[in-house]
Design a protein around this motif. Structure first.
Motif, PDB file in Angstrom:
ATOM      1  N   ILE A  99       0.862  -1.180   0.000  1.00  0.00           N
ATOM      2  CA  ILE A  99       0.000   0.000   0.000  1.00  0.00           C
ATOM      3  C   ILE A  99       0.901   1.233   0.000  1.00  0.00           C
ATOM      4  O   ILE A  99       1.837   1.318   0.807  1.00  0.00           O
ATOM      5  CB  ILE A  99      -0.924   0.002   1.232  1.00  0.00           C
ATOM      6  N   PRO A 100       0.687   2.208  -0.884  1.00  0.00           N
ATOM      7  CA  PRO A 100       1.559   3.384  -0.949  1.00  0.00           C
ATOM      8  C   PRO A 100       1.761   4.032   0.413  1.00  0.00           C
ATOM      9  O   PRO A 100       0.828   4.113   1.232  1.00  0.00           O
ATOM     10  CB  PRO A 100       0.817   4.311  -1.907  1.00  0.00           C
ATOM     11  N   ALA A 101       2.987   4.487   0.670  1.00  0.00           N
ATOM     12  CA  ALA A 101       3.348   5.033   1.980  1.00  0.00           C
ATOM     13  C   ALA A 101       2.492   6.230   2.375  1.00  0.00           C
ATOM     14  O   ALA A 101       2.243   6.452   3.567  1.00  0.00           O
ATOM     15  CB  ALA A 101       4.827   5.407   1.994  1.00  0.00           C
ATOM     16  N   ASP A 102       2.048   7.004   1.380  1.00  0.00           N
ATOM     17  CA  ASP A 102       1.246   8.192   1.689  1.00  0.00           C
ATOM     18  C   ASP A 102      -0.255   7.933   1.601  1.00  0.00           C
ATOM     19  O   ASP A 102      -1.059   8.863   1.594  1.00  0.00           O
ATOM     20  CB  ASP A 102       1.617   9.341   0.745  1.00  0.00           C
ATOM     21  N   SER A 103      -0.651   6.656   1.560  1.00  0.00           N
ATOM     22  CA  SER A 103      -2.061   6.303   1.452  1.00  0.00           C
ATOM     23  C   SER A 103      -2.857   6.753   2.682  1.00  0.00           C
ATOM     24  O   SER A 103      -2.369   6.699   3.816  1.00  0.00           O
ATOM     25  CB  SER A 103      -2.218   4.786   1.291  1.00  0.00           C
ATOM     26  N   GLY A 104      -4.095   7.124   2.436  1.00  0.00           N
ATOM     27  CA  GLY A 104      -4.992   7.445   3.543  1.00  0.00           C
ATOM     28  C   GLY A 104      -5.217   6.268   4.468  1.00  0.00           C
ATOM     29  O   GLY A 104      -5.539   6.459   5.651  1.00  0.00           O
ATOM     30  N   LEU A 105      -5.031   5.045   3.975  1.00  0.00           N
ATOM     31  CA  LEU A 105      -5.197   3.864   4.828  1.00  0.00           C
ATOM     32  C   LEU A 105      -4.147   3.832   5.925  1.00  0.00           C
ATOM     33  O   LEU A 105      -4.443   3.495   7.082  1.00  0.00           O
ATOM     34  CB  LEU A 105      -5.138   2.587   3.989  1.00  0.00           C
TER      35      LEU A 105
END
Length: 260
Positions: A99-105
Motif C-alpha cells: 500500500i503506498p506510503a502516503d495512502s490514507g489507509l
C-alpha cells in the motif's frame, strides 16, 4: 501529508467525542457489531478505490477449503461430521508494504485519534500494529464468484472498511453467539443448522465508506459470492492487544504467499 479530517468524516463520526464513543461501545456490546456509515468522505472513497485498483495486479490470490473453526480436520470424527465439513473461500489480497506510503489507509491506521477511539469502543487498553511488515493493513479483492465461507474468527474483534460494493452478492451474513470458544463449546448442532440453511441468519447492510467493528470469535459469519463485473474491495485494519506479535509464518504463506 493529508490530515485525518481530510480523510474521515469527523462530523458524522466525531472520534474524540466521549458520548459518541460510549454510544459506539454500547452498540458493539449489545449487537456484537458496530457499523459507521459515512465514515469516509466521498473524495476519500474515490481516491482509495483508484489507489486499490492501481495496486490490484500485485494481489496474491488464494482459493482454499476449510472447516468453520479454521482448524485441521479431526480424523477421529467421520468425514460427514460437521466439524470436518469443508467450505470454500477465495480472494485476492495486497499487504501493508504494498500500500503506498502516503495512502490514507496508513494515515487512518496510524492515527492516535483512531487508535484511541478503537480502544475505547473495543474495551482494549492499547492496540499495537503487527510486528511483521505484511499483516497490519490488507486490501481484499473479491471479483465475480469470490467468497468468504462460513467461519469463526480466531481473534476477538475485526475492523474493516468497505471501499467498493459489487453489483450483486458480497453480502455479510452472520449468526451471533453461536458458540462459546472460551468454554470450548463448539455447538455442532447449531453450526450444522446454519450450513444446511435451517437457521435464519442476519445480513449486515454496508455501503462504500462504512467502517465495521465485529466480534466474530463466537459469531459465525461469511461473505456471499460476488456477482458481476464490479470488484468488492474491503480493507482490514488488524491490531494486537500485545506488542511485537507477528502473524505466523504458516498464515503469512497461506494468505500472502510470502513471509516478508
Amino acid at each position: 501529508m493529508m490530515e485525518l479530517a481530510d480523510i474521515i468524516n469527523l462530523e458524522a463520526c466525531p472520534l474524540n467525542n466521549v458520548q459518541f464513543r460510549e454510544a459506539c461501545r454500547d452498540q458493539l456490546n449489545r449487537d456484537g457489531v458496530l457499523t459507521l456509515p459515512d465514515f469516509l468522505h466521498q473524495t476519500t472513497i474515490d481516491a482509495l478505490v483508484k489507489e486499490a485498483e492501481s495496486q490490484k495486479h500485485l494481489a496474491f490470490y488464494t482459493s482454499a477449503s476449510h472447516n468453520v473453526y479454521l482448524t485441521k480436520p479431526d480424523p477421529n470424527l467421520g468425514d460427514d461430521h460437521i466439524f470436518n465439513r469443508q467450505i470454500s473461500s477465495s480472494k485476492g489480497c495486497i499487504t501493508t508494504d504494498q500500500i503506498p506510503a502516503d495512502s490514507g489507509l496508513h494515515i487512518i491506521y496510524d492515527a492516535p485519534a483512531f487508535r484511541d477511539f478503537a480502544c475505547a469502543v473495543l474495551g482494549e487498553d492499547t492496540l499495537y500494529e503487527y510486528a511483521d511488515p505484511l499483516s497490519s493493513v490488507n486490501v481484499h479483492f473479491a471479483e465475480d464468484g469470490k467468497e468468504l465461507g462460513w467461519h469463526f474468527d480466531n481473534s476477538s474483534f475485526a475492523i474493516t472498511l468497505l471501499l467498493q460494493a459489487p453489483e450483486k452478492g458480497g453480502a455479510f451474513e452472520y449468526v451471533r453467539d453461536l458458540r462459546d470458544a472460551g468454554k470450548g463449546e463448539l455447538n455442532f448442532k447449531g453450526v450444522k443448522a446454519v450450513l444446511d440453511g435451517d437457521m435464519p441468519v442476519q445480513c449486515l447492510t454496508m455501503t462504500p465508506g462504512t467502517l465495521v467493528m465485529f466480534r466474530g470469535r463466537n459469531s459465525m459469519h461469511r461473505v456471499t459470492p460476488t456477482i458481476g463485473t464490479i470488484c468488492r474491495i474491503l480493507v482490514v485494519f488488524a491490531y494486537n492487544a500485545e506488542p511485537d506479535i507477528a502473524l505466523s509464518e504458516a498464515a503469512r504463506m497461506t494468505f500472502f504467499g510470502r513471509l516478508r
